[in-house]
Design a protein around this motif. Sequence first.
Motif, short mmCIF file in Angstrom:
data_model
loop_
_atom_site.label_atom_id
_atom_site.label_comp_id
_atom_site.label_asym_id
_atom_site.label_seq_id
_atom_site.Cartn_x
_atom_site.Cartn_y
_atom_site.Cartn_z
N SER A 197 1.24 -1.14 -0.08
CA SER A 197 -0.14 -0.49 -0.56
C SER A 197 1.03 1.39 -0.26
CB SER A 197 -1.10 0.10 0.95
OG SER A 197 -0.10 0.29 2.58
N GLY A 198 2.55 0.80 0.06
CA GLY A 198 2.68 2.02 0.20
C GLY A 198 2.96 3.05 1.40
N GLY A 199 2.50 1.84 2.46
CA GLY A 199 2.79 3.02 3.98
C GLY A 199 1.66 3.90 3.92
N SER A 200 1.89 4.62 5.45
CA SER A 200 1.25 5.49 5.73
C SER A 200 0.87 7.27 5.44
CB SER A 200 1.52 5.60 7.29
OG SER A 200 2.34 6.84 7.39
N GLY A 201 1.76 6.82 3.95
CA GLY A 201 1.31 7.36 3.54
C GLY A 201 0.98 8.23 2.12
N GLY A 202 0.84 6.76 1.59
CA GLY A 202 0.05 6.61 0.15
C GLY A 202 0.78 7.02 -1.03
N GLY A 203 0.35 5.97 -1.76
CA GLY A 203 1.35 6.69 -3.01
C GLY A 203 2.75 6.93 -3.28
N THR A 204 3.29 5.84 -2.55
CA THR A 204 4.96 5.95 -2.39
C THR A 204 5.59 5.36 -3.80
OG1 THR A 204 5.12 5.67 -0.11
CG2 THR A 204 7.24 5.18 -1.54
N THR A 205 6.88 6.04 -4.40
CA THR A 205 6.99 5.87 -5.17
C THR A 205 7.98 5.66 -5.11
OG1 THR A 205 4.95 6.71 -7.02
CG2 THR A 205 7.22 6.04 -8.19
N VAL A 206 8.74 4.51 -5.77
CA VAL A 206 10.55 3.95 -5.44
C VAL A 206 10.64 3.69 -7.41
CG1 VAL A 206 12.75 3.20 -4.43
CG2 VAL A 206 10.23 3.28 -3.86
N PRO A 207 11.93 4.18 -7.32
CA PRO A 207 12.00 5.28 -7.53
C PRO A 207 12.38 6.87 -7.51
CG PRO A 207 13.54 4.88 -9.29
CD PRO A 207 12.65 3.25 -8.96
N SER A 208 12.15 7.33 -6.90
CA SER A 208 11.70 8.76 -7.13
C SER A 208 13.48 9.90 -6.26
CB SER A 208 10.48 9.39 -5.01
OG SER A 208 9.43 8.70 -5.00
N VAL A 209 12.79 10.85 -6.36
CA VAL A 209 13.76 12.08 -6.18
C VAL A 209 13.61 12.99 -5.13
CG1 VAL A 209 13.92 13.56 -8.35
CG2 VAL A 209 15.85 13.67 -7.22
N ALA A 210 14.62 13.33 -4.15
CA ALA A 210 13.53 14.64 -3.42
C ALA A 210 15.04 15.42 -4.11
CB ALA A 210 14.02 14.08 -2.21
N THR A 211 14.17 17.23 -3.97
CA THR A 211 15.54 18.26 -3.86
C THR A 211 15.38 18.78 -2.85
OG1 THR A 211 14.06 17.77 -6.48
CG2 THR A 211 14.89 20.05 -5.71
N PHE A 212 16.85 19.23 -2.86
CA PHE A 212 16.88 20.17 -1.89
C PHE A 212 17.15 21.14 -2.03
CE2 PHE A 212 17.92 15.26 -0.76
CZ PHE A 212 17.20 15.92 0.34
#
Length: 141
Positions: free
Chosen positions: A28-43
């Motif tokens: 289910s992608g955990g509590s946050g829902g919609g977890t997509t792997v791989p993803s990219v984080a912008t900092f």
Amino acid sequence: MRASGLGRRIGISAIGGAFLLVMLAGCSGGSGGGTTVPSVATFEIEQQTFKIELATPELVQHAKALLAGEEVAAIPVGHIVRDDPSVNAPWSWHIDPATLEFADFTTEVCDGLPEYVEDGTLTSDIYCPWLAKVTSVQPIR
């Protein structure tokens, strides 16, 4: 003997049920829902941005928690791969996604701006920008 056998079946059944729940939660992608792997984080740090690939659902959820303002370990820490931008273009380097972790504190030898990695001012093989903030988490398309 009968009670012992029943206890064993209940124990095995409970373990199987727990395993099934863990597997379903993972799907289910955990509590946050919609977890997509791989993803990219912008900092962002001092008006400079850089990107890191998030290779596991846990890292995606952690980055989303940071984006939501939750108080979790906030400093991205990982090994620098030079001369290969990967998801971090236009910079000429990226963080090896297999080494990425988030920390509460680190030594200052790996702290700095993305431009310090780019121009070689930061000579450490590890990058850990203390003031970096997650500004987005997106699936890699």
